[in-house]
Design a protein around this motif. Structure first.
Motif, PDB file in Angstrom:
ATOM      1  N   ASN A 123       0.811  -1.213   0.000  1.00  0.00           N
ATOM      2  CA  ASN A 123       0.000   0.000   0.000  1.00  0.00           C
ATOM      3  C   ASN A 123       0.852   1.274   0.000  1.00  0.00           C
ATOM      4  OD1 ASN A 123      -2.605   0.674  -0.285  1.00  0.00           O
ATOM      5  ND2 ASN A 123      -3.262  -0.172   1.716  1.00  0.00           N
ATOM      6  N   GLY A 124       1.898   1.261  -0.755  1.00  0.00           N
ATOM      7  CA  GLY A 124       2.831   2.403  -0.783  1.00  0.00           C
ATOM      8  C   GLY A 124       4.247   1.873  -0.837  1.00  0.00           C
ATOM      9  N   LEU A 125       5.204   2.792  -0.812  1.00  0.00           N
ATOM     10  CA  LEU A 125       6.607   2.368  -0.901  1.00  0.00           C
ATOM     11  C   LEU A 125       7.354   2.799   0.361  1.00  0.00           C
ATOM     12  CD1 LEU A 125       8.861   1.127  -2.777  1.00  0.00           C
ATOM     13  CD2 LEU A 125       9.317   3.483  -3.495  1.00  0.00           C
ATOM     14  N   THR A 126       7.798   1.824   1.137  1.00  0.00           N
ATOM     15  CA  THR A 126       8.576   2.171   2.335  1.00  0.00           C
ATOM     16  C   THR A 126      10.013   2.459   1.891  1.00  0.00           C
ATOM     17  OG1 THR A 126       9.273  -0.097   2.701  1.00  0.00           O
ATOM     18  CG2 THR A 126       7.218   0.592   3.786  1.00  0.00           C
ATOM     19  N   SER A 127      10.750   3.181   2.731  1.00  0.00           N
ATOM     20  CA  SER A 127      12.131   3.483   2.337  1.00  0.00           C
ATOM     21  C   SER A 127      12.966   2.209   2.310  1.00  0.00           C
ATOM     22  CB  SER A 127      12.750   4.543   3.253  1.00  0.00           C
ATOM     23  OG  SER A 127      12.596   4.156   4.572  1.00  0.00           O
ATOM     24  N   GLN A 128      12.589   1.200   3.110  1.00  0.00           N
ATOM     25  CA  GLN A 128      13.329  -0.064   3.075  1.00  0.00           C
ATOM     26  C   GLN A 128      13.122  -0.772   1.731  1.00  0.00           C
ATOM     27  OE1 GLN A 128      15.653  -1.099   5.378  1.00  0.00           O
ATOM     28  NE2 GLN A 128      16.125  -2.491   3.674  1.00  0.00           N
ATOM     29  N   SER A 129      11.876  -0.796   1.261  1.00  0.00           N
ATOM     30  CA  SER A 129      11.617  -1.457  -0.027  1.00  0.00           C
ATOM     31  C   SER A 129      12.297  -0.719  -1.166  1.00  0.00           C
ATOM     32  CB  SER A 129      10.113  -1.527  -0.299  1.00  0.00           C
ATOM     33  OG  SER A 129       9.508  -2.370   0.647  1.00  0.00           O
ATOM     34  N   GLN A 130      12.312   0.609  -1.076  1.00  0.00           N
ATOM     35  CA  GLN A 130      12.985   1.428  -2.093  1.00  0.00           C
ATOM     36  C   GLN A 130      14.476   1.031  -2.145  1.00  0.00           C
ATOM     37  OE1 GLN A 130      13.736   5.423  -0.954  1.00  0.00           O
ATOM     38  NE2 GLN A 130      13.257   6.304  -2.950  1.00  0.00           N
ATOM     39  N   ALA A 131      15.089   0.898  -0.966  1.00  0.00           N
ATOM     40  CA  ALA A 131      16.514   0.532  -0.893  1.00  0.00           C
ATOM     41  C   ALA A 131      16.724  -0.904  -1.372  1.00  0.00           C
ATOM     42  CB  ALA A 131      17.020   0.694   0.535  1.00  0.00           C
ATOM     43  N   ASP A 132      15.774  -1.806  -1.063  1.00  0.00           N
ATOM     44  CA  ASP A 132      15.916  -3.203  -1.483  1.00  0.00           C
ATOM     45  C   ASP A 132      15.898  -3.325  -3.013  1.00  0.00           C
ATOM     46  OD1 ASP A 132      15.965  -3.832   1.195  1.00  0.00           O
ATOM     47  OD2 ASP A 132      13.889  -4.553   1.281  1.00  0.00           O
ATOM     48  N   ILE A 133      15.030  -2.538  -3.657  1.00  0.00           N
ATOM     49  CA  ILE A 133      14.966  -2.569  -5.126  1.00  0.00           C
ATOM     50  C   ILE A 133      16.266  -1.999  -5.705  1.00  0.00           C
ATOM     51  CG2 ILE A 133      13.773  -1.647  -7.175  1.00  0.00           C
ATOM     52  CD1 ILE A 133      11.154  -1.764  -5.500  1.00  0.00           C
ATOM     53  N   ALA A 134      16.731  -0.881  -5.129  1.00  0.00           N
ATOM     54  CA  ALA A 134      17.985  -0.267  -5.605  1.00  0.00           C
ATOM     55  C   ALA A 134      19.135  -1.265  -5.489  1.00  0.00           C
ATOM     56  CB  ALA A 134      18.291   0.986  -4.787  1.00  0.00           C
TER      57      ALA A 134
END
Ligand code: KG4
Ligand code: ZN
Length: 336
Positions: free
Chosen positions: A230-241
């Motif tokens: 339901n949105g993008l957490t900063s952890q998920s953003q970093a995991d994708i990067a």
């Protein structure tokens, strides 16, 4: 011999002076990143106009830095391609006009040859021959370098360049243009075991690359994550990067290993903006220690666009007696 170098192929105005005896004696750089940030990419017309504003003041600053006057300059090198046509025209027109006024020869330099020779500016330069991995915003190439001017293209990207893929994926993740370095910093916080991205074109023979699919993979992963969380957490953003960077680095390492095997060489250089990437440097250092070879890279300020690499490349060519005619010619598309 003292050569003034001028780089204006994209969004950086670079001016430097290379001295045959003392090496680099002046280096000035102005980056237009802030100018283009609002547009999410380089706006060619704005780039040309800013080069017009900045090139002459930077030339004056470089002369002042080296404590020289125009009479001390023996030749002028300028980037004449590849790059944005308007931006290239600014640098070449200024370089050609000054060379005419100062009565010195001028030489048009290939931007990627500049990147390729940038490691030669370091204290411990590589001996020829070597394999070069050129990874910038516009190019991804593996080149066998026999000597200055003798280059064999071993492989290249069939679509996006590595830096372009970094920038596009960074944009998807909400980072400002050009987001390569920011994505790399973000990746340090990521969990390397959460996502696995493909290593494009590594399952077939050859030394070509393809990076556009990775951006699509990142986009699909992002959509999935946003739906689930339901949105993008900063952890998920970093995991994708992190997963994206790991895939690019692994792919580059696999192809470098192949290129070294194919050529029988044990020396590798990396150059171009993406060669500033810490993880790539670490991975290639590891590869070369496994292969009992050596890896060379420019210091970070000479990985991205700069005038020093143009001054140095121009110096080598002028020293060999080469120079270009008075015509102002640029080559937006130009194979090395
Ligand atoms: O060589 P360069 O300054 O310009 C071209 O000739 O294209 O390369 C710029 C590219 C950009 O795509 C930028 O995001 C990327 O180099 N870049 C990086 C890093 N620093 C710059 N990519 C990944 N990690 C970095 N640390
Ligand atoms: Zn470049």
């Amino acid at each position: 011999m003292r050569i003034l170098g001028i780089e204006t192929s994209c969004d950086e105005t670079g001016v430097a002076i290379y001295d045959e005896k003392c090496g680099l004696i002046a280096n000035q750089l102005y980056t237009q990143i802030a100018l283009h940030a609002d547009y999410g990419g380089v706006v060619p017309e704005l780039a040309s106009r800013d080069h017009i504003r900045k090139t002459l003041p930077l030339i004056q600053a470089a002369l002042k830095q080296a404590n020289l006057s125009k009479k001390d300059i023996d030749g002028i090198a300028y980037t004449c391609g590849p790059g944005l046509v308007g931006a290239l025209l600014v640098g070449s027109t200024i370089a050609r006009s000054l060379a005419y006024a100062w009565n010195v020869p001028a030489i048009g330099v290939h931007h990627m040859e500049g990147h390729l020779l940038a490691p030669m500016l370091e204290k411990n330069p590589p001996h020829f021959p070597f394999v070069a991995l050129l990874v910038s915003g516009g190019h991804t190439q593996l080149v066998k370098v026999n000597r200055v001017g003798e280059y064999e293209l071993l492989g290249e990207s069939i679509d996006d360049a590595a830096g372009e893929a970094f920038d596009k994926t960074a944009k998807l993740l909400g980072l400002d243009y050009p987001g390569g370095a920011a994505l790399s910093r973000l990746a340090e916080q990521g969990d390397p075991n959460r996502f696995y991205f493909p290593r494009p074109m590594t399952d077939r023979a050859g030394l070509d690359f393809s990076f556009s699919g990775l951006k699509t993979f990142a986009s699909n992963t992002l959509t999935q994550v946003i739906k689930e969380e339901n949105g993008l957490t900063s952890q998920s953003q970093a995991d994708i990067a992190c997963a994206f960077q790991q895939a690019v680095v692994d792919t580059l390492v696999i192809k470098c290993r192949r290129a070294l095997k194919q050529t029988g060489l044990k020396r590798l250089i990396i150059a171009g903006g993406v060669s500033a990437n810490k993880q790539l440097r670490q991975a290639l250092s590891h590869l070369m220690s496994q292969l009992k070879g050596e890896v060379f890279y420019p210091q970070p300020q000479f990985c991205t666009d700069n005038g020093a690499m143009i001054a140095y490349t121009g110096f080598l060519r002028l020293k060999q007696g080469q120079h270009t005619s008075l015509e102002i010619e640029v080559r937006p598309r130009w194979t090395m």
